[in-house]
Design a protein around this motif. Structure first.
Motif, PDB file in Angstrom:
ATOM      1  N   VAL A 194       0.850  -1.185   0.000  1.00 37.12           N
ATOM      2  CA  VAL A 194       0.000   0.000   0.000  1.00 37.12           C
ATOM      3  C   VAL A 194       0.887   1.237   0.000  1.00 37.12           C
ATOM      4  N   CYS A 195       0.325   2.355  -0.426  1.00 38.55           N
ATOM      5  CA  CYS A 195       1.050   3.619  -0.407  1.00 38.55           C
ATOM      6  C   CYS A 195       0.066   4.741  -0.111  1.00 38.55           C
ATOM      7  N   THR A 196       0.598   5.869   0.313  1.00 38.15           N
ATOM      8  CA  THR A 196      -0.224   7.042   0.588  1.00 38.15           C
ATOM      9  C   THR A 196       0.137   8.138  -0.402  1.00 38.15           C
ATOM     10  N   LEU A 197      -0.837   8.548  -1.206  1.00 37.51           N
ATOM     11  CA  LEU A 197      -0.617   9.579  -2.213  1.00 37.51           C
ATOM     12  C   LEU A 197      -0.423  10.950  -1.563  1.00 37.51           C
ATOM     13  N   PRO A 198       0.100  11.925  -2.306  1.00 36.63           N
ATOM     14  CA  PRO A 198       0.246  13.279  -1.759  1.00 36.63           C
ATOM     15  C   PRO A 198      -1.058  13.854  -1.209  1.00 36.63           C
ATOM     16  N   SER A 199      -2.183  13.403  -1.748  1.00 35.85           N
ATOM     17  CA  SER A 199      -3.496  13.859  -1.276  1.00 35.85           C
ATOM     18  C   SER A 199      -3.857  13.295   0.091  1.00 35.85           C
ATOM     19  N   GLY A 200      -3.096  12.275   0.547  1.00 33.22           N
ATOM     20  CA  GLY A 200      -3.408  11.588   1.794  1.00 33.22           C
ATOM     21  C   GLY A 200      -4.244  10.342   1.599  1.00 33.22           C
ATOM     22  N   HIS A 201      -4.629  10.059   0.354  1.00 36.89           N
ATOM     23  CA  HIS A 201      -5.456   8.900   0.052  1.00 36.89           C
ATOM     24  C   HIS A 201      -4.595   7.637  -0.004  1.00 36.89           C
ATOM     25  N   THR A 202      -5.056   6.565   0.640  1.00 38.42           N
ATOM     26  CA  THR A 202      -4.338   5.294   0.669  1.00 38.42           C
ATOM     27  C   THR A 202      -4.747   4.422  -0.505  1.00 38.42           C
ATOM     28  N   CYS A 203      -3.764   3.844  -1.192  1.00 36.18           N
ATOM     29  CA  CYS A 203      -4.018   3.031  -2.381  1.00 36.18           C
ATOM     30  C   CYS A 203      -3.249   1.719  -2.322  1.00 36.18           C
ATOM     31  N   VAL A 204      -3.668   0.781  -3.154  1.00 36.87           N
ATOM     32  CA  VAL A 204      -2.914  -0.452  -3.385  1.00 36.87           C
ATOM     33  C   VAL A 204      -1.873  -0.167  -4.462  1.00 36.87           C
ATOM     34  N   LYS A 205      -0.660  -0.653  -4.247  1.00 36.96           N
ATOM     35  CA  LYS A 205       0.452  -0.373  -5.161  1.00 36.96           C
ATOM     36  C   LYS A 205       1.077  -1.682  -5.624  1.00 36.96           C
ATOM     37  N   ALA A 206       1.271  -1.811  -6.946  1.00 37.41           N
ATOM     38  CA  ALA A 206       1.932  -2.983  -7.520  1.00 37.41           C
ATOM     39  C   ALA A 206       3.080  -2.504  -8.399  1.00 37.41           C
ATOM     40  N   VAL A 207       4.284  -2.992  -8.115  1.00 33.80           N
ATOM     41  CA  VAL A 207       5.484  -2.607  -8.853  1.00 33.80           C
ATOM     42  C   VAL A 207       5.966  -3.806  -9.673  1.00 33.80           C
ATOM     43  N   PHE A 208       6.145  -3.601 -10.984  1.00 28.95           N
ATOM     44  CA  PHE A 208       6.605  -4.657 -11.873  1.00 28.95           C
ATOM     45  C   PHE A 208       7.984  -4.272 -12.403  1.00 28.95           C
ATOM     46  N   PRO A 209       9.058  -4.879 -11.852  1.00 28.41           N
ATOM     47  CA  PRO A 209      10.410  -4.508 -12.266  1.00 28.41           C
ATOM     48  C   PRO A 209      10.654  -4.770 -13.750  1.00 28.41           C
ATOM     49  N   LEU A 210      11.271  -3.796 -14.406  1.00 25.17           N
ATOM     50  CA  LEU A 210      11.670  -3.874 -15.809  1.00 25.17           C
ATOM     51  C   LEU A 210      13.156  -3.540 -15.895  1.00 25.17           C
ATOM     52  N   PRO A 211      13.818  -3.818 -17.009  1.00 27.88           N
ATOM     53  CA  PRO A 211      15.240  -3.483 -17.121  1.00 27.88           C
ATOM     54  C   PRO A 211      15.514  -2.009 -16.798  1.00 27.88           C
ATOM     55  N   ASN A 212      16.310  -1.792 -15.741  1.00 30.37           N
ATOM     56  CA  ASN A 212      16.728  -0.447 -15.344  1.00 30.37           C
ATOM     57  C   ASN A 212      15.565   0.452 -14.927  1.00 30.37           C
ATOM     58  N   GLY A 213      14.427  -0.159 -14.555  1.00 33.67           N
ATOM     59  CA  GLY A 213      13.281   0.645 -14.153  1.00 33.67           C
ATOM     60  C   GLY A 213      12.132  -0.230 -13.688  1.00 33.67           C
TER      61      GLY A 213
ATOM     62  N   ALA B  77       7.441  -0.631 -14.008  1.00 30.63           N
ATOM     63  CA  ALA B  77       6.083  -0.135 -14.267  1.00 30.63           C
ATOM     64  C   ALA B  77       5.324  -0.254 -12.958  1.00 30.63           C
ATOM     65  N   THR B  78       4.709   0.831 -12.525  1.00 32.40           N
ATOM     66  CA  THR B  78       4.018   0.859 -11.236  1.00 32.40           C
ATOM     67  C   THR B  78       2.551   1.212 -11.456  1.00 32.40           C
ATOM     68  N   VAL B  79       1.674   0.396 -10.881  1.00 30.23           N
ATOM     69  CA  VAL B  79       0.240   0.643 -10.956  1.00 30.23           C
ATOM     70  C   VAL B  79      -0.253   0.964  -9.551  1.00 30.23           C
ATOM     71  N   ILE B  80      -0.883   2.118  -9.400  1.00 33.04           N
ATOM     72  CA  ILE B  80      -1.437   2.550  -8.120  1.00 33.04           C
ATOM     73  C   ILE B  80      -2.945   2.624  -8.271  1.00 33.04           C
ATOM     74  N   MET B  81      -3.664   1.890  -7.394  1.00 35.99           N
ATOM     75  CA  MET B  81      -5.103   1.721  -7.563  1.00 35.99           C
ATOM     76  C   MET B  81      -5.843   2.184  -6.313  1.00 35.99           C
ATOM     77  N   SER B  82      -6.835   3.021  -6.548  1.00 42.10           N
ATOM     78  CA  SER B  82      -7.633   3.583  -5.463  1.00 42.10           C
ATOM     79  C   SER B  82      -8.754   2.613  -5.077  1.00 42.10           C
ATOM     80  N   PRO B  83      -8.914   2.301  -3.777  1.00 33.61           N
ATOM     81  CA  PRO B  83      -9.944   1.346  -3.363  1.00 33.61           C
ATOM     82  C   PRO B  83     -11.290   1.999  -3.057  1.00 33.61           C
ATOM     83  N   SER B  84     -12.353   1.276  -3.364  1.00 31.16           N
ATOM     84  CA  SER B  84     -13.704   1.648  -2.944  1.00 31.16           C
ATOM     85  C   SER B  84     -14.497   0.358  -2.784  1.00 31.16           C
ATOM     86  N   ILE B  85     -15.673   0.448  -2.186  1.00 35.47           N
ATOM     87  CA  ILE B  85     -16.484  -0.737  -1.908  1.00 35.47           C
ATOM     88  C   ILE B  85     -17.795  -0.646  -2.687  1.00 35.47           C
ATOM     89  N   GLY B  86     -18.121  -1.733  -3.409  1.00 36.92           N
ATOM     90  CA  GLY B  86     -19.359  -1.789  -4.177  1.00 36.92           C
ATOM     91  C   GLY B  86     -20.562  -2.079  -3.316  1.00 36.92           C
TER      92      GLY B  86
END
Length: 288
Positions: free
Chosen positions: A181-200, A202-211
């Motif tokens: 998990v990570c906390t955005l500059p806004s203070g909102h908590t999100c799920v974070k997934a980091v996929f290592p690539l050569p020399n870098g 790809a990071t996906v940050i996803m905001s949670p909500s409940i249906g």
């Protein structure tokens, strides 16, 4: 003008140079919500995990029992009303992911399929990352789902949790991501997934909500840098960090409790057009 690290595959250099030209230079110390492990130029798959753990002086646990992508779903900082509504089975899956078996199917938008084939041939197969099947899978395929943790030898605490997924029938690695998990500059908590690539990475940050039926909805539909969304990160030839926010690419996951277990639907879109859709069936592993 800055340049990507030169001693690497030309396709990797070109994509990194694109990020430098279109992105922004950052100080990683000022962006803890965004930074994450980078891939190596000469290793892929579990070889990368072993080399990364050695470089960070961490202990690898390949056989973590009852380990989840998120140690506690309360880390998402949902309101009391939201958390009480969230499916108990979904909570159990995220907190005990290693206890669950996954089957999945894939459906491509035929207009985007050629891009998937190109990415697979140029990048995914070589680096064993983001290696999505390029053919539709109507009948479900079984995934080998493995939770690998990297542990600090002094504190004995988990520093990184890796979700390593491959197709059971072929051994093809689909994703190897580092979750938390990570906390955005806004203070909102999100799920974070980091996929290592050569020399870098790809990071996906996803905001949670409940249906309305207690399903967890994770959405990367941010509008600007600093929001939930899809980011590329890399280091240039001088060791400086660069990042690009890809506003046009979005990832949405809906995971909820059904009569026959847990079902999830993941939709990837580009320019508001569906690129491909995953459907998952998730059930507890047999104890026998």
């Amino acid at each position: 003008m800055r340049f990507a690290y030169p001693m690497q595959k030309i396709q990797d250099w070109l994509t990194q140079q694109w990020v430098i030209l279109r992105g922004r230079r950052i100080n990683p110390d000022e962006f803890p919500w965004l930074t994450g492990p980078f891939g190596l130029l000469d290793s892929i798959g579990k070889d990368f995990i072993e080399k990364f753990a050695e470089s960070e002086n961490l202990i690898i646990d390949y056989h973590t029992a009852s380990q989840g992508l998120i140690p506690s779903m309360k880390l998402l900082n949902l309101s009391e009303a939201e958390f009480s509504k969230l499916s108990k089975q979904v909570i159990s899956f995220y907190e005990n992911t290693a206890d669950y078996h996954l089957d999945f199917s894939v459906k491509w938008n035929p207009f985007f399929k050629i891009f998937g084939v190109l990415i697979t041939k140029l990048f995914s197969v070589r680096i064993n990352q983001l290696n999505i099947p390029t053919e539709n899978i109507k009948d479900t395929e079984s995934l080998e789902s493995e939770i690998i943790t990297l542990i600090d030898p002094d504190s004995k605490k988990i520093k990184y949790t890796i979700w390593y997924r491959s197709i059971k029938s072929s051994g093809q690695v689909v994703y190897s991501g580092i979750y938390g998990v990570c906390t955005l500059p806004s203070g909102h908590t999100c799920v974070k997934a980091v996929f290592p690539l050569p020399n870098g990475n790809a990071t996906v940050i996803m905001s949670p909500s409940i249906g309305k039926n207690g399903e967890l909805i994770l959405d990367s539909s941010g509008k600007k840098f600093g929001d939930a969304g899809f980011y590329f990160l890399l280091k240039d030839s001088k060791g400086d960090y660069w990042s690009q926010f890809i506003k046009s690419f979005k990832d949405k996951l809906i995971i909820g409790e059904k009569e026959d277990g847990i079902l999830a639907e993941q939709t990837l879109t580009l320019w508001n057009k569906m690129v491909l859709k995953f459907n998952y069936k998730i059930n507890l592993k047999s104890k026998f």
